[in-house]
Motif scaffolding. Structure first.
Motif, mmCIF file in Angstrom:
data_model
loop_
_atom_site.group_PDB
_atom_site.id
_atom_site.type_symbol
_atom_site.label_atom_id
_atom_site.label_comp_id
_atom_site.label_asym_id
_atom_site.label_seq_id
_atom_site.Cartn_x
_atom_site.Cartn_y
_atom_site.Cartn_z
ATOM 1 N N PRO A 204 -12.868 37.653 -56.804
ATOM 2 C CA PRO A 204 -11.867 37.074 -57.809
ATOM 3 C C PRO A 204 -10.945 36.349 -57.252
ATOM 4 N N GLY A 205 -10.537 35.220 -58.137
ATOM 5 C CA GLY A 205 -9.792 34.108 -57.588
ATOM 6 C C GLY A 205 -8.804 34.113 -57.032
ATOM 7 N N ASP A 206 -8.056 35.258 -57.254
ATOM 8 C CA ASP A 206 -6.553 35.580 -56.658
ATOM 9 C C ASP A 206 -6.646 36.537 -55.612
ATOM 10 N N ALA A 207 -7.755 36.874 -54.983
ATOM 11 C CA ALA A 207 -8.004 37.911 -53.933
ATOM 12 C C ALA A 207 -7.302 37.646 -52.778
ATOM 13 N N LEU A 208 -6.654 38.528 -51.980
ATOM 14 C CA LEU A 208 -6.203 38.751 -51.079
ATOM 15 C C LEU A 208 -6.723 39.653 -50.012
ATOM 16 N N TYR A 209 -7.379 39.345 -48.739
ATOM 17 C CA TYR A 209 -8.033 40.410 -48.138
ATOM 18 C C TYR A 209 -7.041 40.777 -46.953
ATOM 19 N N SER A 210 -7.348 42.080 -46.619
ATOM 20 C CA SER A 210 -6.831 42.605 -45.262
ATOM 21 C C SER A 210 -8.011 42.250 -44.107
ATOM 22 N N GLU A 211 -7.249 42.206 -42.895
ATOM 23 C CA GLU A 211 -8.216 42.081 -41.907
ATOM 24 C C GLU A 211 -9.308 42.997 -41.738
ATOM 25 N N ALA A 212 -10.576 42.732 -41.581
ATOM 26 C CA ALA A 212 -11.591 43.463 -41.535
ATOM 27 C C ALA A 212 -12.040 44.150 -40.224
ATOM 28 N N ILE A 213 -12.465 45.468 -40.469
ATOM 29 C CA ILE A 213 -12.690 46.442 -38.980
ATOM 30 C C ILE A 213 -14.295 46.487 -39.053
ATOM 31 N N THR A 214 -14.639 46.882 -38.003
ATOM 32 C CA THR A 214 -16.300 47.302 -37.973
ATOM 33 C C THR A 214 -16.375 48.752 -37.611
ATOM 34 N N VAL B 32 -15.597 46.810 -42.888
ATOM 35 C CA VAL B 32 -14.752 47.374 -44.007
ATOM 36 C C VAL B 32 -13.481 46.538 -44.199
ATOM 37 N N GLN B 33 -12.932 46.173 -45.368
ATOM 38 C CA GLN B 33 -12.051 45.697 -45.542
ATOM 39 C C GLN B 33 -11.380 46.043 -47.056
ATOM 40 N N VAL B 34 -9.952 45.739 -47.149
ATOM 41 C CA VAL B 34 -9.376 45.965 -48.537
ATOM 42 C C VAL B 34 -9.146 44.728 -49.274
ATOM 43 N N VAL B 35 -9.262 44.785 -50.436
ATOM 44 C CA VAL B 35 -8.903 43.461 -51.323
ATOM 45 C C VAL B 35 -7.662 43.950 -52.266
ATOM 46 N N ALA B 36 -6.870 42.862 -52.435
ATOM 47 C CA ALA B 36 -5.856 43.030 -53.393
ATOM 48 C C ALA B 36 -6.015 42.103 -54.461
ATOM 49 N N THR B 37 -5.838 42.362 -55.806
ATOM 50 C CA THR B 37 -6.239 41.325 -56.798
ATOM 51 C C THR B 37 -5.564 42.040 -58.165
ATOM 52 N N LYS B 38 -5.570 40.873 -58.994
ATOM 53 C CA LYS B 38 -4.842 41.633 -60.486
ATOM 54 C C LYS B 38 -6.271 42.112 -61.147
ATOM 55 N N ALA B 39 -7.369 41.560 -60.909
ATOM 56 C CA ALA B 39 -8.592 41.967 -61.333
ATOM 57 C C ALA B 39 -9.131 43.444 -61.176
ATOM 58 N N VAL B 40 -9.672 44.079 -62.231
ATOM 59 C CA VAL B 40 -10.369 45.153 -62.052
ATOM 60 C C VAL B 40 -11.554 45.092 -61.775
ATOM 61 N N LEU B 41 -12.278 45.774 -60.633
ATOM 62 C CA LEU B 41 -13.567 45.528 -59.956
ATOM 63 C C LEU B 41 -14.328 46.803 -60.379
ATOM 64 N N PRO B 42 -15.548 46.541 -60.514
ATOM 65 C CA PRO B 42 -16.406 47.765 -60.993
ATOM 66 C C PRO B 42 -16.795 48.404 -59.551
ATOM 67 N N HIS B 43 -17.181 49.516 -59.414
ATOM 68 C CA HIS B 43 -17.567 50.365 -58.349
ATOM 69 C C HIS B 43 -19.063 49.467 -58.091
ATOM 70 N N GLY B 44 -19.581 49.367 -56.781
ATOM 71 C CA GLY B 44 -20.917 48.835 -56.541
ATOM 72 C C GLY B 44 -20.910 47.365 -55.943
ATOM 73 N N LEU B 45 -21.962 46.959 -56.191
ATOM 74 C CA LEU B 45 -22.121 45.454 -55.498
ATOM 75 C C LEU B 45 -20.985 44.381 -55.914
ATOM 76 N N LEU B 46 -20.411 43.809 -55.262
ATOM 77 C CA LEU B 46 -19.397 42.622 -55.514
ATOM 78 C C LEU B 46 -20.046 41.403 -55.708
ATOM 79 N N THR B 47 -20.300 40.917 -57.031
ATOM 80 C CA THR B 47 -21.163 39.651 -57.305
ATOM 81 C C THR B 47 -20.090 38.595 -57.180
ATOM 82 N N LYS B 48 -19.112 38.613 -57.321
ATOM 83 C CA LYS B 48 -18.137 37.475 -57.602
ATOM 84 C C LYS B 48 -16.675 37.746 -57.036
#
Length: 140
Positions: A125-135, A107-123
């Motif tokens: 975002p170029g500006d994506a910033l990610y939190s640390e991941a947890i299991t 589980v991780q959180v992404v911060a981006t300017k983009a609007v992401l649709p619910h469901g499978l992430l296919t690509k």
């Protein structure tokens, strides 16, 4: 004399550019340290629906909870965009009802300017910033 002055000015300007770039990278690293999931903690047993919360320094970006069954590594956009408080706190819901046999999820959180649709992430975002991941481990 003019060439010497131009060379001196160029040395000063170009000498500071790498320093400025290093400072920007250091600032981003410090900010990313404050981009965290605070609940649940790593390796927690969770229900099929789980509240996830944390904090972020990226108040103006869209935030999304991502989950990835460890058996497939597909990444799914869960809840979002999350509401972020002026203090940088956020809360959302993740569902771990995958149809496979996976019990462990990243589980991780992404911060981006983009609007992401619910469901499978296919690509990503170029500006994506990610939190640390947890299991997390889904309760049977």
């Amino acid at each position: 004399m003019v060439i010497t002055i131009i060379g001196f000015v160029a040395t000063i300007i170009f000498g500071f550019l790498p320093l400025h770039e290093r400072m920007n990278r250091m600032e981003e690293a410090v900010l990313l340290k404050h981009f965290t999931i605070t609940y649940p903690i790593d390796n927690t047993i969770v229900e099929s629906s789980q509240v996830i919360n944390g904090r972020t320094p990226f108040l103006t970006l869209n935030h999304y909870i991502l989950s990835a069954p460890m058996e497939t590594n597909d990444v799914y956009v869960q809840d979002g965009p999350l509401k972020v408080s002026t203090g940088g706190l956020w809360v959302g819901m993740a569902k771990f009802d995958d149809t496979g046999t996976s019990k462990k999820f990243l589980v991780q959180v992404v911060a981006t300017k983009a609007v992401l649709p619910h469901g499978l992430l296919t690509k990503s975002p170029g500006d994506a910033l990610y939190s640390e991941a947890i299991t997390v481990i889904k309760r049977e």
